[in-house]
Design an enzyme around this catalytic site. Structure first.
Site, short mmCIF file in Angstrom:
data_model
loop_
_atom_site.label_atom_id
_atom_site.label_comp_id
_atom_site.label_asym_id
_atom_site.label_seq_id
_atom_site.Cartn_x
_atom_site.Cartn_y
_atom_site.Cartn_z
N TYR A 1 0.83 -1.21 0.00
CA TYR A 1 0.00 0.00 0.00
C TYR A 1 0.86 1.27 0.00
O TYR A 1 0.35 2.36 -0.23
CB TYR A 1 -0.95 0.05 1.22
N HIS B 1 0.40 -11.72 1.91
CA HIS B 1 -0.69 -10.94 1.30
C HIS B 1 -1.56 -11.78 0.36
O HIS B 1 -2.77 -11.60 0.31
CB HIS B 1 -0.10 -9.74 0.56
N1 NAP Z 1 -5.76 -8.72 1.83
C1 NAP Z 1 -6.16 -8.22 0.68
O1 NAP Z 1 -5.85 -8.72 -0.40
C2 NAP Z 1 -7.03 -6.99 0.70
C3 NAP Z 1 -7.70 -6.62 -0.48
C4 NAP Z 1 -8.54 -5.50 -0.40
C5 NAP Z 1 -8.67 -4.79 0.78
N2 NAP Z 1 -7.97 -5.16 1.89
C6 NAP Z 1 -8.07 -4.39 3.15
O2 NAP Z 1 -9.45 -4.23 3.47
C7 NAP Z 1 -9.75 -2.85 3.58
C8 NAP Z 1 -11.20 -2.59 3.18
O3 NAP Z 1 -11.44 -2.99 1.86
P1 NAP Z 1 -11.54 -1.96 0.64
O4 NAP Z 1 -10.79 -0.71 0.94
O5 NAP Z 1 -11.17 -2.74 -0.57
O6 NAP Z 1 -13.09 -1.67 0.49
P2 NAP Z 1 -14.33 -1.27 1.41
O7 NAP Z 1 -13.89 -0.94 2.79
O8 NAP Z 1 -15.34 -2.31 1.18
O9 NAP Z 1 -14.86 0.00 0.66
C9 NAP Z 1 -14.22 1.23 0.65
C10 NAP Z 1 -15.13 2.16 -0.16
O10 NAP Z 1 -16.40 2.29 0.51
C11 NAP Z 1 -16.65 3.65 0.76
N3 NAP Z 1 -17.30 3.74 2.07
C12 NAP Z 1 -16.72 3.69 3.30
N4 NAP Z 1 -17.63 3.80 4.27
C13 NAP Z 1 -18.83 3.92 3.67
C14 NAP Z 1 -20.15 4.07 4.16
N5 NAP Z 1 -20.41 4.11 5.47
N6 NAP Z 1 -21.17 4.16 3.24
C15 NAP Z 1 -20.92 4.11 1.93
N7 NAP Z 1 -19.66 3.97 1.41
C16 NAP Z 1 -18.64 3.88 2.27
C17 NAP Z 1 -15.33 4.34 0.72
O11 NAP Z 1 -15.46 5.67 0.31
P3 NAP Z 1 -14.69 6.92 1.00
O12 NAP Z 1 -13.31 6.49 1.30
O13 NAP Z 1 -14.77 7.96 -0.09
O14 NAP Z 1 -15.48 7.30 2.22
C18 NAP Z 1 -14.57 3.53 -0.33
O15 NAP Z 1 -14.91 3.98 -1.62
C19 NAP Z 1 -8.70 -2.20 2.69
O16 NAP Z 1 -8.60 -0.82 2.91
C20 NAP Z 1 -7.50 -3.00 3.06
O17 NAP Z 1 -6.97 -2.55 4.30
C21 NAP Z 1 -7.18 -6.27 1.87
#
Ligand code: NAP
Length: 259
Positions: A52, A108
């Site tokens: 990241y 990862h």
């Molecule tokens: N291990 C892996 O391979 C892997 C892969 C993907 C993710 N991850 C981890 O998991 C975390 C979460 O997953 P993600 O970032 O992919 O997606 P997520 O948390 O499902 O979604 C993030 C998106 O949702 C929006 N959002 C946040 N809160 C909200 C709410 N209350 N209502 C409506 N929309 C909302 C955010 O917008 P805004 O930011 O504009 O508010 C952003 O566009 C990552 O940040 C990372 O740390 C790990």
């Protein structure tokens, strides 16, 4: 560690708060500000990864927050392309984060297979006290079993894509049976927050569909790590302890799975 939110126990490590703060796709000042806001709001679990490229900002926000390092559960991850330099990568992550140890270090994704040789470096890092708990991400249960079979050490956590449309009771039970904590990522990206079932449940509790999705994870005992760069959403995503879902509501949300 302060238990600001329910935690799941991990052998030899602090309890893992069921809600953490995701940091993917944030960098620089946006990441720093978001992590500061999250810690101010009460999050005590941060999820980052070497890939990241935001470990320095996460670490600086943690230091500047005034919250004790040991009150915050910090996860980072090994980039599989650098699997053969695992020890050096961990040293770089600790340096970037400004900590002596992470609470959880994850592979990862499978570096072209389960790779027990890489897993042995994780076991060594835990023994050396540089990672308090160790696990994997994006591994199948078969790959988890391959690591256990080859090394005798089972990953403590598997972080996988998880959300109502992805709900799979066999995968959930498979992790529970093996004593592996299931941690879900991308709770919102994989969910239609306009779904009528989520809306109806949300209206019944006076909350948002996003909060229902997060609460659904908690009811299942699945760790969830929502990401947001928006202060109001950062706070709202943690504010899910004022309501709970009935068994019937959980079952209806389980039913959103695309089978
Ligand atoms: N291990 C892996 O391979 C892997 C892969 C993907 C993710 N991850 C981890 O998991 C975390 C979460 O997953 P993600 O970032 O992919 O997606 P997520 O948390 O499902 O979604 C993030 C998106 O949702 C929006 N959002 C946040 N809160 C909200 C709410 N209350 N209502 C409506 N929309 C909302 C955010 O917008 P805004 O930011 O504009 O508010 C952003 O566009 C990552 O940040 C990372 O740390 C790990």
């Amino acid at each position: 560690m302060t238990e600001s939110f329910p935690t799941v126990p991990l052998d030899g490590a602090p309890g893992m708060p069921l809600i953490g703060f995701g940091t993917w796709l944030m960098s620089g000042s946006e990441c720093y500000e978001a992590v500061r806001t999250a810690l101010d709001a009460g999050y005590r679990h941060l999820d980052t990864a070497a890939i990241y490229r935001n470990e320095p900002e996460v670490g600086r926000a943690l230091r500047d927050s005034g919250v004790d390092r040991d009150e915050v559960f910090v996860t980072t991850k090994l980039p599989p392309p650098r699997a053969d330099q695992a020890d050096q990568v961990l040293a770089g992550s600790l340096d970037a984060l400004g900590v002596d140890a992470v609470d959880l270090w994850l592979v990862h994704w499978p570096p072209g297979g389960a790779r027990p040789d890489v897993w042995e470096r994780f076991v060594a890092a835990r023994e050396a006290g540089r990672a308090r708990a160790i696990g994997v991400s994006n591994y199948s249960l078969e790959q988890v079993d391959e690591l256990t079979g080859a090394t005798g050490v089972t990953p403590q956590v598997n972080q996988v894509s998880w959300a109502p449309p992805l709900y799979d009771p066999a995968v959930e039970a498979g992790h529970r049976d093996r004593g592996v904590v299931l941690e879900g990522y991308s709770p919102f990206k994989n969910t239609d927050l306009g779904d009528p079932v989520l809306r109806e449940v949300a209206d019944a509790h006076g909350v948002t569909p996003a909060q229902v999705v997060l609460r659904w994870h908690v009811e299942h005992g699945v760790v969830v790590i929502p990401k947001s760069a928006t202060p109001e959403r950062i706070r709202a995503n943690l504010a899910i302890d004022g309501f709970s879902l009935s068994d019937d509501e959980v079952a209806r949300i389980d039913g959103l799975a695309e089978v």
